[in-house]
Design a protein around this motif. Structure first.
Motif, mmCIF file in Angstrom:
data_model
loop_
_atom_site.group_PDB
_atom_site.id
_atom_site.type_symbol
_atom_site.label_atom_id
_atom_site.label_comp_id
_atom_site.label_asym_id
_atom_site.label_seq_id
_atom_site.Cartn_x
_atom_site.Cartn_y
_atom_site.Cartn_z
ATOM 1 N N ASP A 122 -4.376 8.207 3.062
ATOM 2 C CA ASP A 122 -3.496 7.172 2.518
ATOM 3 C C ASP A 122 -3.843 5.806 3.105
ATOM 4 O O ASP A 122 -3.928 4.802 2.388
ATOM 5 N N ALA A 123 -4.038 5.775 4.423
ATOM 6 C CA ALA A 123 -4.347 4.506 5.097
ATOM 7 C C ALA A 123 -5.704 3.965 4.664
ATOM 8 O O ALA A 123 -5.867 2.747 4.496
ATOM 9 N N MET A 124 -6.682 4.845 4.482
ATOM 10 C CA MET A 124 -7.995 4.382 4.028
ATOM 11 C C MET A 124 -7.901 3.794 2.626
ATOM 12 O O MET A 124 -8.477 2.738 2.329
ATOM 13 N N ILE A 125 -7.162 4.481 1.747
ATOM 14 C CA ILE A 125 -6.989 3.953 0.393
ATOM 15 C C ILE A 125 -6.334 2.579 0.428
ATOM 16 O O ILE A 125 -6.811 1.621 -0.195
ATOM 17 N N LEU A 126 -5.243 2.471 1.163
ATOM 18 C CA LEU A 126 -4.486 1.213 1.186
ATOM 19 C C LEU A 126 -5.300 0.077 1.790
ATOM 20 O O LEU A 126 -5.302 -1.049 1.262
ATOM 21 N N SER A 127 -6.003 0.340 2.871
ATOM 22 C CA SER A 127 -6.751 -0.732 3.518
ATOM 23 C C SER A 127 -7.917 -1.190 2.649
ATOM 24 O O SER A 127 -8.205 -2.397 2.562
#
Length: 440
Positions: A122-127
């Motif tokens: 999730d964090a990789m997608i968002l960043s």
């Protein structure tokens, strides 16, 4: 005055992951948990901050998902769905070395429930998405970014609800990327990335046995508990035969090439040696050689000297893609005449080709960041929200790219204690995802 450069995806990813871990989204499967609302609002804020229009919606109070769409450079092409889930399985703090919801960074790893499943992705997608928008770059095609509720309980209040009630959100999409693949393993001293192209089907079953109620002192040939116990034992002890699906066969051939070990598809010993060569990942892969049926719960009676009229048990069944009919028939045979089977939750198996433009782009993006590594397909023994998206004809892949230390038991941390992910792996994943969205 000098201007400060905006943060990059690599600058942000660890902090975003930490913040998500600190939002408790434990899913107990019965709506008794905190739900995903707080996490969804936090994510929506991150996307809104860079100018994206986000739709936040609930299947029922607190069970919250969200979707946004990035316009691609070539809008004539089918869209790609890039999705994650916001819920996590519960964690017993007493079992952990750290507070499971503190998001603690220690020795180059970020610890906490969801660090592996799947707030890391999730964090990789968002960043990466935030960086693309800030820099004014477009992905190669339209990208639908979705964060779903309820994946850990089958997706009925998340992805499945969204597909059934809001299919227009995924209009034009034909392919999807999510968990659980793209992570590295050591095979014969060489690094290989396992790209998930298939996943087993899911069959959670309730076994119900009926019998004659009576006094515990009497002769009881029609005993519901006995009927159930015999059925549960037959199902739990059954040795399902090995069956190599196309994905598993291609994986084993790749491992054979890397290790020099022989592959004889008729010889179980050579098959198991190749699976063992995958190290800790053998837990995932070993369960994809056959169907599985694991008894998980039993319930009957209310007093020691009263024979009950019914007894119930549950079985977690997982069947190979394309083999559902044979699986169901065998389970019914093993259950026997005195036991009926009720479905608790059921979902399809999936198998997508390890070929085509998206697969090539995923492989190329990995090779650009890790030259010389091998990329192999594999089947996930569990399930993902790709099952729900398949109802719209969307082919799903597992690709959360992480370059991991060879000695890290990554697969053992899914739903386990002391979940943790290397912060360098998160930054690596950002670089790979950025390349992928630019070219796929």
């Amino acid at each position: 005055m000098p201007t400060t450069a905006p943060p990059t995806a690599e600058d942000e990813v660890v902090g975003i992951c930490r913040d998500l871990i600190r939002i408790d989204t434990s899913n107990f499967g019965d709506d008794s948990g905190p739900g995903e609302r707080a996490a969804a609002e936090h994510v929506a804020g991150l996307l809104d901050e860079v100018g994206l229009e986000v739709e936040v919606f609930e299947s029922r109070p607190g069970r919250t998902s969200l979707v946004t769409r990035l316009e691609g450079a070539d809008r004539s092409r089918p869209a790609l769905v890039l999705h994650g889930h916001l819920d996590v399985v519960p964690a017993q703090a007493a079992d952990w070395s750290v507070d499971p919801f503190a998001g603690e960074e220690r020795d180059g790893l970020l610890w906490g429930r969801g660090a592996v499943d799947m707030k890391d992705m999730d964090a990789m997608i968002l960043s990466v998405v935030r960086q693309l928008v800030r820099e004014g770059r477009q992905p190669a095609r339209d990208v639908v970014v979705a964060m779903f509720a309820d994946e850990e309980a089958g997706g009925g209040a998340g992805a499945r609800w969204a597909v059934d009630h809001r299919p227009e959100l995924f209009e034009g999409a034909t392919e999807a990327i999510s968990e659980v693949g793209g992570f590295s393993v050591d095979v014969g001293g060489r690094r290989a990335y396992l790209l998930q192209t298939a996943e087993k089907g899911l069959s959670w079953m309730r076994l119900v046995a009926d019998g004659r109620a009576g006094h515990g002192s009497g002769v009881s040939p029609d005993n519901a508990v006995t009927h159930l116990a015999e059925a549960v034992a037959r199902i739990g002890r059954y040795a399902w035969p090995l069956e190599l699906t196309p994905t598993v066969r291609e994986l084993l051939r790749g491992v054979a090439d890397l290790t020099g070990l022989p592959l004889d598809e008729e010889d179980p010993d050579t098959i198991h040696r190749l699976v063992d060569a995958l190290g800790p990942a053998k837990r995932f892969v070993g369960a994809t050689l056959q169907h599985t049926t694991n008894p998980s719960q039993l319930a009957a009676g209310y007093k020691a000297n009263v024979i009950p009229s019914t007894a119930q048990g549950t079985v977690d069944g997982r069947f190979l893609p394309g083999r559902e009919v044979e699986f169901d028939a065998k389970v019914a045979e093993l259950a026997g005449e005195h036991v009926r089977i009720e479905r608790i939750h059921h979902d399809i198996g999936l198998e997508a080709p390890f070929s085509g433009g998206l697969v090539d782009a995923m492989v190329d993006a990995l090779h650009a960041e890790d030259p010389g590594a091998t990329v192999l397909p594999y089947t996930l023994s569990a399930g993902t929200d790709n099952k729900s998206l398949a109802r719209l004809g969307i082919a799903g892949y597992g690709f959360a790219p992480l370059r991991l230390p060879a000695d890290l038991d990554f697969t053992g941390m899914f739903h386990g204690v002391d979940e943790r992910v290397p912060v360098d792996a998160l930054r690596f994943g950002c670089r790979v995802l950025d390349r992928l969205l630019a070219t796929c």
